[in-house]
Design a protein around this motif. Structure first.
Motif, PDB file in Angstrom:
ATOM      1  N   ALA A  40       0.831  -1.208   0.000  1.00 44.94           N
ATOM      2  CA  ALA A  40       0.000   0.000   0.000  1.00 44.94           C
ATOM      3  C   ALA A  40       0.863   1.254   0.000  1.00 44.94           C
ATOM      4  O   ALA A  40       0.571   2.221  -0.717  1.00 44.94           O
ATOM      5  CB  ALA A  40      -0.931  -0.005   1.205  1.00 44.94           C
ATOM      6  N   ARG A  41       1.917   1.263   0.789  1.00 43.74           N
ATOM      7  CA  ARG A  41       2.813   2.423   0.850  1.00 43.74           C
ATOM      8  C   ARG A  41       3.500   2.641  -0.507  1.00 43.74           C
ATOM      9  O   ARG A  41       3.589   3.762  -0.996  1.00 43.74           O
ATOM     10  CB  ARG A  41       3.848   2.230   1.966  1.00 43.74           C
ATOM     11  N   ASP A  42       3.943   1.558  -1.130  1.00 46.82           N
ATOM     12  CA  ASP A  42       4.567   1.666  -2.450  1.00 46.82           C
ATOM     13  C   ASP A  42       3.574   2.199  -3.489  1.00 46.82           C
ATOM     14  O   ASP A  42       3.911   3.050  -4.306  1.00 46.82           O
ATOM     15  CB  ASP A  42       5.113   0.319  -2.914  1.00 46.82           C
ATOM     16  N   ALA A  43       2.348   1.681  -3.448  1.00 48.91           N
ATOM     17  CA  ALA A  43       1.334   2.120  -4.406  1.00 48.91           C
ATOM     18  C   ALA A  43       0.988   3.588  -4.201  1.00 48.91           C
ATOM     19  O   ALA A  43       0.827   4.338  -5.161  1.00 48.91           O
ATOM     20  CB  ALA A  43       0.080   1.256  -4.281  1.00 48.91           C
ATOM     21  N   ALA A  44       0.882   4.014  -2.948  1.00 53.54           N
ATOM     22  CA  ALA A  44       0.534   5.406  -2.660  1.00 53.54           C
ATOM     23  C   ALA A  44       1.602   6.368  -3.158  1.00 53.54           C
ATOM     24  O   ALA A  44       1.298   7.499  -3.534  1.00 53.54           O
ATOM     25  CB  ALA A  44       0.326   5.592  -1.156  1.00 53.54           C
ATOM     26  N   GLY A  45       2.836   5.926  -3.197  1.00 60.16           N
ATOM     27  CA  GLY A  45       3.926   6.770  -3.669  1.00 60.16           C
ATOM     28  C   GLY A  45       4.142   6.699  -5.172  1.00 60.16           C
ATOM     29  O   GLY A  45       4.993   7.383  -5.709  1.00 60.16           O
ATOM     30  N   SER A  46       3.352   5.896  -5.848  1.00 59.96           N
ATOM     31  CA  SER A  46       3.507   5.711  -7.288  1.00 59.96           C
ATOM     32  C   SER A  46       2.790   6.809  -8.068  1.00 59.96           C
ATOM     33  O   SER A  46       1.790   7.353  -7.629  1.00 59.96           O
ATOM     34  CB  SER A  46       2.922   4.351  -7.685  1.00 59.96           C
ATOM     35  N   SER A  47       3.308   7.107  -9.238  1.00 57.72           N
ATOM     36  CA  SER A  47       2.639   8.081 -10.114  1.00 57.72           C
ATOM     37  C   SER A  47       1.756   7.371 -11.129  1.00 57.72           C
ATOM     38  O   SER A  47       1.127   8.012 -11.967  1.00 57.72           O
ATOM     39  CB  SER A  47       3.686   8.928 -10.833  1.00 57.72           C
ATOM     40  N   ASN A  48       1.681   6.060 -11.043  1.00 56.13           N
ATOM     41  CA  ASN A  48       0.923   5.265 -12.002  1.00 56.13           C
ATOM     42  C   ASN A  48      -0.256   4.588 -11.293  1.00 56.13           C
ATOM     43  O   ASN A  48      -0.332   3.373 -11.214  1.00 56.13           O
ATOM     44  CB  ASN A  48       1.845   4.217 -12.652  1.00 56.13           C
ATOM     45  N   LEU A  49      -1.182   5.396 -10.758  1.00 55.73           N
ATOM     46  CA  LEU A  49      -2.309   4.865 -10.010  1.00 55.73           C
ATOM     47  C   LEU A  49      -3.539   4.752 -10.894  1.00 55.73           C
ATOM     48  O   LEU A  49      -3.752   5.562 -11.798  1.00 55.73           O
ATOM     49  CB  LEU A  49      -2.636   5.768  -8.811  1.00 55.73           C
ATOM     50  N   LEU A  50      -4.371   3.771 -10.621  1.00 60.53           N
ATOM     51  CA  LEU A  50      -5.637   3.627 -11.320  1.00 60.53           C
ATOM     52  C   LEU A  50      -6.662   4.571 -10.700  1.00 60.53           C
ATOM     53  O   LEU A  50      -6.592   4.891  -9.512  1.00 60.53           O
ATOM     54  CB  LEU A  50      -6.138   2.184 -11.199  1.00 60.53           C
ATOM     55  N   ASP A  51      -7.633   5.026 -11.499  1.00 62.10           N
ATOM     56  CA  ASP A  51      -8.707   5.854 -10.961  1.00 62.10           C
ATOM     57  C   ASP A  51      -9.576   5.013 -10.059  1.00 62.10           C
ATOM     58  O   ASP A  51      -9.904   3.856 -10.364  1.00 62.10           O
ATOM     59  CB  ASP A  51      -9.567   6.424 -12.089  1.00 62.10           C
ATOM     60  N   ASP A  52      -9.997   5.591  -8.934  1.00 66.83           N
ATOM     61  CA  ASP A  52     -10.911   4.923  -8.010  1.00 66.83           C
ATOM     62  C   ASP A  52     -12.329   5.241  -8.471  1.00 66.83           C
ATOM     63  O   ASP A  52     -12.915   6.240  -8.071  1.00 66.83           O
ATOM     64  CB  ASP A  52     -10.660   5.395  -6.587  1.00 66.83           C
ATOM     65  N   VAL A  53     -12.874   4.399  -9.323  1.00 65.98           N
ATOM     66  CA  VAL A  53     -14.177   4.685  -9.918  1.00 65.98           C
ATOM     67  C   VAL A  53     -15.321   4.541  -8.916  1.00 65.98           C
ATOM     68  O   VAL A  53     -16.411   5.019  -9.154  1.00 65.98           O
ATOM     69  CB  VAL A  53     -14.443   3.786 -11.152  1.00 65.98           C
ATOM     70  N   GLY A  54     -15.088   3.894  -7.794  1.00 64.24           N
ATOM     71  CA  GLY A  54     -16.135   3.729  -6.799  1.00 64.24           C
ATOM     72  C   GLY A  54     -16.213   4.839  -5.778  1.00 64.24           C
ATOM     73  O   GLY A  54     -17.155   4.934  -5.013  1.00 64.24           O
ATOM     74  N   TYR A  55     -15.217   5.743  -5.772  1.00 64.58           N
ATOM     75  CA  TYR A  55     -15.166   6.825  -4.788  1.00 64.58           C
ATOM     76  C   TYR A  55     -16.270   7.837  -5.055  1.00 64.58           C
ATOM     77  O   TYR A  55     -16.478   8.273  -6.175  1.00 64.58           O
ATOM     78  CB  TYR A  55     -13.821   7.525  -4.820  1.00 64.58           C
ATOM     79  N   GLN A  56     -17.002   8.184  -3.997  1.00 65.61           N
ATOM     80  CA  GLN A  56     -18.043   9.207  -4.085  1.00 65.61           C
ATOM     81  C   GLN A  56     -17.804  10.230  -3.000  1.00 65.61           C
ATOM     82  O   GLN A  56     -17.967   9.923  -1.823  1.00 65.61           O
ATOM     83  CB  GLN A  56     -19.427   8.581  -3.907  1.00 65.61           C
ATOM     84  N   PRO A  57     -17.420  11.455  -3.368  1.00 66.43           N
ATOM     85  CA  PRO A  57     -17.161  12.482  -2.337  1.00 66.43           C
ATOM     86  C   PRO A  57     -18.424  12.929  -1.633  1.00 66.43           C
ATOM     87  O   PRO A  57     -19.491  12.751  -2.071  1.00 66.43           O
ATOM     88  CB  PRO A  57     -16.559  13.628  -3.140  1.00 66.43           C
TER      89      PRO A  57
END
Length: 57
Positions: A40-57
């Motif tokens: 998770a820490r590695d992914a959070a620091g990555s510039s190649n992230l997938l869009d979180d299509v389920g996120y609703q603000p």
């Protein structure tokens, strides 16, 4: 405080409900939780992230 906007939203929602907070010791020392934490820490620091299509603000 990081994520001030999220903390404010959490505070707002909590004021509408009865919430009991329970401190839970971190997963330090648990082999698989440590692996997931590293991933998770590695992914959070990555510039190649997938869009979180389920996120609703």
């Amino acid at each position: 405080v990081k994520n001030v906007d999220l903390w404010k939203r959490l505070d707002s929602v909590c004021s509408e409900h009865t919430v009991t907070w329970k401190w839970v010791k971190g997963h330090s020392g648990h082999k698989y939780n440590e692996i997931v934490d590293d991933l998770a820490r590695d992914a959070a620091g990555s510039s190649n992230l997938l869009d979180d299509v389920g996120y609703q603000p």
